[in-house]
Every structure is written in C-alpha cells, then in structure tokens.
Design a protein around this motif. Structure first.
Motif, PDB file in Angstrom:
ATOM      1  N   SER A 131      24.098  28.984  37.225  1.00 33.80           N
ATOM      2  CA  SER A 131      23.482  28.190  38.396  1.00 33.80           C
ATOM      3  C   SER A 131      23.945  29.039  39.643  1.00 33.80           C
ATOM      4  O   SER A 131      24.788  29.987  39.551  1.00 33.80           O
ATOM      5  N   LYS A 132      23.587  28.762  40.697  1.00 37.02           N
ATOM      6  CA  LYS A 132      23.958  29.578  41.963  1.00 37.02           C
ATOM      7  C   LYS A 132      24.420  28.508  42.965  1.00 37.02           C
ATOM      8  O   LYS A 132      23.692  27.361  43.103  1.00 37.02           O
ATOM      9  N   ILE A 152      23.613  36.967  44.017  1.00 38.01           N
ATOM     10  CA  ILE A 152      22.888  36.587  45.228  1.00 38.01           C
ATOM     11  C   ILE A 152      21.557  36.384  45.159  1.00 38.01           C
ATOM     12  O   ILE A 152      20.665  35.578  45.546  1.00 38.01           O
ATOM     13  N   ASN A 153      20.892  37.423  44.974  1.00 35.57           N
ATOM     14  CA  ASN A 153      19.468  38.054  45.164  1.00 35.57           C
ATOM     15  C   ASN A 153      18.694  37.913  43.679  1.00 35.57           C
ATOM     16  O   ASN A 153      17.462  37.726  43.838  1.00 35.57           O
ATOM     17  N   GLY A 154      19.356  38.088  42.535  1.00 36.71           N
ATOM     18  CA  GLY A 154      18.605  38.317  41.505  1.00 36.71           C
ATOM     19  C   GLY A 154      18.195  37.022  40.614  1.00 36.71           C
ATOM     20  O   GLY A 154      18.694  36.121  40.949  1.00 36.71           O
ATOM     21  N   ASN A 155      17.710  37.479  39.501  1.00 34.69           N
ATOM     22  CA  ASN A 155      17.369  36.218  38.417  1.00 34.69           C
ATOM     23  C   ASN A 155      17.888  37.042  36.994  1.00 34.69           C
ATOM     24  O   ASN A 155      16.867  37.437  36.357  1.00 34.69           O
ATOM     25  N   LYS A 173      26.538  33.756  50.186  1.00 32.55           N
ATOM     26  CA  LYS A 173      25.507  32.680  50.419  1.00 32.55           C
ATOM     27  C   LYS A 173      24.141  33.144  49.616  1.00 32.55           C
ATOM     28  O   LYS A 173      23.703  34.134  49.657  1.00 32.55           O
ATOM     29  N   VAL A 174      24.090  32.184  48.546  1.00 32.39           N
ATOM     30  CA  VAL A 174      22.835  32.589  47.596  1.00 32.39           C
ATOM     31  C   VAL A 174      21.682  32.252  48.022  1.00 32.39           C
ATOM     32  O   VAL A 174      21.504  31.655  49.087  1.00 32.39           O
ATOM     33  N   LYS A 175      20.476  32.771  47.721  1.00 28.80           N
ATOM     34  CA  LYS A 175      19.202  32.850  48.092  1.00 28.80           C
ATOM     35  C   LYS A 175      18.582  31.850  47.040  1.00 28.80           C
ATOM     36  O   LYS A 175      18.689  31.855  45.893  1.00 28.80           O
TER      37      LYS A 175
END
Length: 285
Positions: free
Chosen positions: A143-144, A134-137, A283-285
């Motif tokens: 893909s998100k 959700i929050n990282g890279n 819910k992705v950011k």
C-alpha cells in the motif's frame, strides 16, 4: 516546513541531530559501508555492468604516497580496515552512494510499516527506489502512504562548517574537556590525525586503531555534536565541486581550521566523505 506532529520522524542509522531538519553522520563513510554498496550493486546488476564498474574505487591512489604497495589492496579489502574511512573515491561515486543509501534506508522503513513486502527478489528492472514507490505500480508494493524518510546527501561548504562547529565557543568546534576527548588526550596527546600526530604519536595507537596513514573513523577526537574525525584523518568532500574540508593526515594542524577550503582535483588517499541528512516527505501519487 515539515509538520513533525503529523508524520513520524525516524532518524536513520548513524545520524546525529544537529538542528531543526539537519542531521550528520557520526563518522565519515567507512570501507565496510561502501563495500555494502558494491556488494548490493553486484548482486542486482552484475560485475560486468556499467553500474558496478562506475563505483569501483581507485586503489592505485597509494602509489602516489610513501605507502606505495603496502595499502593498494589491503586498505579496502582486509577486515582490519573495515572501520577506516573510505578513500580513493570521486564526488560522483559519493553522490551515487548517498542516493543508494537513501533508498535502502527508506526500503527498511517501509517494510517496518508494512507498506512493501519484506522478502522480495529484486532484479535490475524492479529494485526498490523512492521514485518507484511514489510513482510506480510494482509487485512489492502493499500500500502507499505519505511518510518521512531521511535523505542522505553531501553537505555544501556552509553545511559542513555548521556541523563542524563553526561559531561555537570551542576552538575548532572541539571540547577538549569532554570525557571521551580527555581520555584520548591522556592516552595519545592528540585529538587529530595530522602530520604532527603521524610523526610523534601514531606508533602508540597504530597496532589497534590506526594504520600506516589513516586511523579508524572513531579513533580520535569528537566535536561538540559528537562527530568523530571532523578535522584531520581524511578530508571530506562537499557538494561544491573541487572543494573538500577538514584537513587530513597529510596536512598540518594549523591547516585544519573549519573555514579553510582544500582543493579536490582528483581522487586521492586522503579524501573521503561524510553524509548529512534531512527529513524528506514522500508524497505518493
């Protein structure tokens, strides 16, 4: 409220639908399920890590029973006991397992949807978790997108009583006329692993599906939802600290009523746990 028409609902492995957004495991968590957790943790963090050490079961629990010395090593390590309910576990360890299981099931779902890479070498710094997705890279992210995943947790008292069949038209939430239960009754005359079964009928089943104390998770009766071993065999932890439910192989059948609470003061040889699950929208950011 989750819009099931907008998002695909995927039921996780081992789960049975109860109502609305509530699912429950068909059986208590078994030795082989928990062993997967231990093996994964060792692979990612190593044997000397805090993460590995804090999830080790207390095998000395059998020392406080009439089976001292017989089951200390065998119960958790021998293949014969793979499908037996895990015991010797703390509330914290059950919660850690539940979070780990949620992440691993979510990981599989995201791989199937092509959202993360299917083959990736994880380390203790970059292994998959829902929060990291959700929050990282991270390099394993393709893909998100927002997605529903089952979130495994321990039931609270009320949730446990609900999945046990509280308020149903059947005593103790068990339909003794259900085909599989009728077979079990005909064969063993019991649907529950309690002190009565232990003393009178266990020798008939011991060699195949029951050990010295506990039985396989699916060996005896199922309730109206199809959940096995909800009463008897091993008590089940709840998220209410210090409370377990369902009775066990050391209690009498009359002590196995759905509404009855049993104290859980320390790890022992007669308490395990069962996960419930609810759909969680990532819910992705």
């Amino acid at each position: 409220m989750i819009d099931n028409q907008q998002y695909e609902v995927v039921t996780g492995p081992g789960l049975i639908f109860i109502n609305e957004n509530l699912y429950a495991d068909e059986t208590e968590t078994t030795n082989v399920m928990y062993l997967e957790f231990i093996d994964w943790t060792e692979e990612i963090f190593g044997k000397n890590s805090i993460e590995f050490k804090q999830i080790q079961l207390d095998k000395s629990i059998w020392d406080n029973t009439e089976f001292s010395g017989k089951l200390n090593e065998q119960y958790f390590t021998q293949p014969h006991f793979a499908e037996y309910p895990v015991v010797g576990i703390s509330l914290k360890q059950a919660e850690l397992f539940s979070k780990w299981r949620t992440d691993r099931v979510a990981e599989i779902l995201l791989i199937r949807k092509g959202l993360i890479k299917p083959e990736f070498t994880y380390t203790k710094d970059n292994y998959f978790t829902i929060e990291k997705y959700i929050n990282g890279n991270y390099d394993w992210i393709i893909s998100k997108e927002n997605i529903l995943v089952p979130e495994y947790i321990l039931p609270n008292k009320n949730e446990w009583e609900l999945i046990a069949g509280r308020g149903s038209n059947f005593p103790n939430g068990i339909d003794s006329n259900w085909r599989e239960n009728k077979k079990t009754l005909k064969k063993y005359n019991y649907l529950y692993n309690t002190t009565e079964f232990h003393s009178k009928a266990k020798t008939k089943i011991k060699k195949s599906r029951c050990g010295i104390a506990t039985c396989e998770a699916m060996a005896l009766g199922a309730n109206i939802y199809g959940l096995y071993g909800i009463l008897g065999n091993v008590s089940e932890l709840t998220s209410n600290n210090g409370i377990s439910k369902g009775g066990n192989w050391k209690t009498r059948f009359t002590d196995n009523q759905i509404e009855m609470d049993l104290p859980f003061d320390s790890v022992n040889a007669w308490t395990g746990f069962r996960n419930i699950a609810r759909q969680r929208l990532l819910k992705v950011k």
